[in-house]
Design a protein around this motif. Sequence first.
Motif, short mmCIF file in Angstrom:
data_model
loop_
_atom_site.label_atom_id
_atom_site.label_comp_id
_atom_site.label_asym_id
_atom_site.label_seq_id
_atom_site.Cartn_x
_atom_site.Cartn_y
_atom_site.Cartn_z
N GLU A 125 1.23 -1.27 -0.49
CA GLU A 125 -0.11 0.37 -0.17
C GLU A 125 0.46 1.48 0.08
O GLU A 125 0.36 2.43 0.08
N VAL A 126 2.35 0.82 0.49
CA VAL A 126 2.97 2.17 0.29
C VAL A 126 3.27 2.58 -0.79
O VAL A 126 3.29 1.56 -2.22
N LYS A 127 3.03 4.00 -1.22
CA LYS A 127 3.07 4.60 -2.65
C LYS A 127 4.19 4.93 -2.63
O LYS A 127 5.04 4.95 -4.38
N GLY A 128 5.78 5.32 -2.38
CA GLY A 128 6.99 5.58 -2.40
C GLY A 128 7.86 5.48 -0.70
O GLY A 128 7.55 5.29 -0.19
N LEU A 129 9.04 4.99 -1.42
CA LEU A 129 10.19 4.80 -0.36
C LEU A 129 10.98 5.63 -0.22
O LEU A 129 11.88 6.20 -0.96
N VAL A 130 11.39 6.39 1.06
CA VAL A 130 12.68 7.53 1.36
C VAL A 130 13.45 6.94 1.89
O VAL A 130 13.16 6.45 3.39
N PHE A 131 15.02 6.19 1.74
CA PHE A 131 15.86 6.29 2.41
C PHE A 131 16.63 7.20 2.78
O PHE A 131 16.99 7.85 2.35
N CYS A 132 16.78 7.52 3.99
CA CYS A 132 17.38 8.41 4.68
C CYS A 132 19.27 8.00 5.16
O CYS A 132 18.80 7.17 5.85
N SER A 133 20.32 8.12 4.87
CA SER A 133 21.57 7.90 5.07
C SER A 133 21.12 6.25 4.93
O SER A 133 21.29 5.46 5.91
N PHE A 134 20.82 5.73 3.77
CA PHE A 134 21.42 4.53 3.41
C PHE A 134 22.02 4.02 3.63
O PHE A 134 22.83 3.90 2.90
N PRO A 135 21.94 2.47 4.55
CA PRO A 135 23.79 1.97 5.35
C PRO A 135 23.67 0.79 4.63
O PRO A 135 24.17 -0.14 4.64
N LEU A 136 24.67 0.92 3.03
CA LEU A 136 25.17 0.08 1.97
C LEU A 136 24.82 -0.60 3.28
O LEU A 136 25.83 -2.38 2.36
N HIS A 137 26.38 -0.29 3.73
CA HIS A 137 27.91 -1.37 4.47
C HIS A 137 28.16 -0.35 5.39
O HIS A 137 28.13 0.51 5.99
N ALA A 138 28.61 -1.67 6.43
CA ALA A 138 29.21 -0.91 7.23
C ALA A 138 30.88 -0.12 7.31
O ALA A 138 31.39 -0.28 6.25
#
Length: 225
Positions: A125-138
Amino acid sequence: MNFSAQRGKFQATPEKGEVSSLLVLPPKARALLVLGHGAGAGMDHLTMENIAQNMAHSQIATFRYNFPYMERGGGKDSNLTSIQTVQSAVREAKKYAGTLPILAGGHSFGGRMTSLAAAEGLIDEVKGLVFCSFPLHAPGKAGAERAAHLGTIRQPMLFLSGTRDTFISPEFFFPLIESLGEKATLHLLETADHGYKILKKTRQNPEDVFAEMARVTAEWLGRIF
């Protein structure tokens, strides 16, 4: 002017029980963003408050919540528990959204758990995703394994990442964004680190970094709807 927040509780999972939430609902809101916190700080942390207040000034409501481990203290929950909590938070936010479209995401860990929930089709049901500082790796462990699931997500995604974020490496991050095609939008925050501290002497953009994040999110929202 800060917008007032409404505190609440909802059941995260049957096993873990209730967690706390904070709803900021500005007048003439255009969407409601379900916002998970980072790994080391809960929904009341200043970073989360700054994101929520600036989103409100850009007519985006927010529904913040704690993951169970942050609510009770102690070590982090399993990914399964965290993903179920995201699903429950979205379900709870719908009670307040009315006709507003729902977005979901969060800062660092909260964003990654949201992306896993989306990849499993649990928050369609979510229409879009907002990633604030997505942690791709440590930090210091460059790689893209944490992002292997992003290609299965159907919703449009906005990545808000600082140019000094040690949780992303350009040699992995930029090809990842490119591989996601039109579904992904990347906005780089000049001189910001993972927690949005900036280098005032060298930052060319005079805009407050949290205001920039909110403005870019509102502009992206206008393109996806």
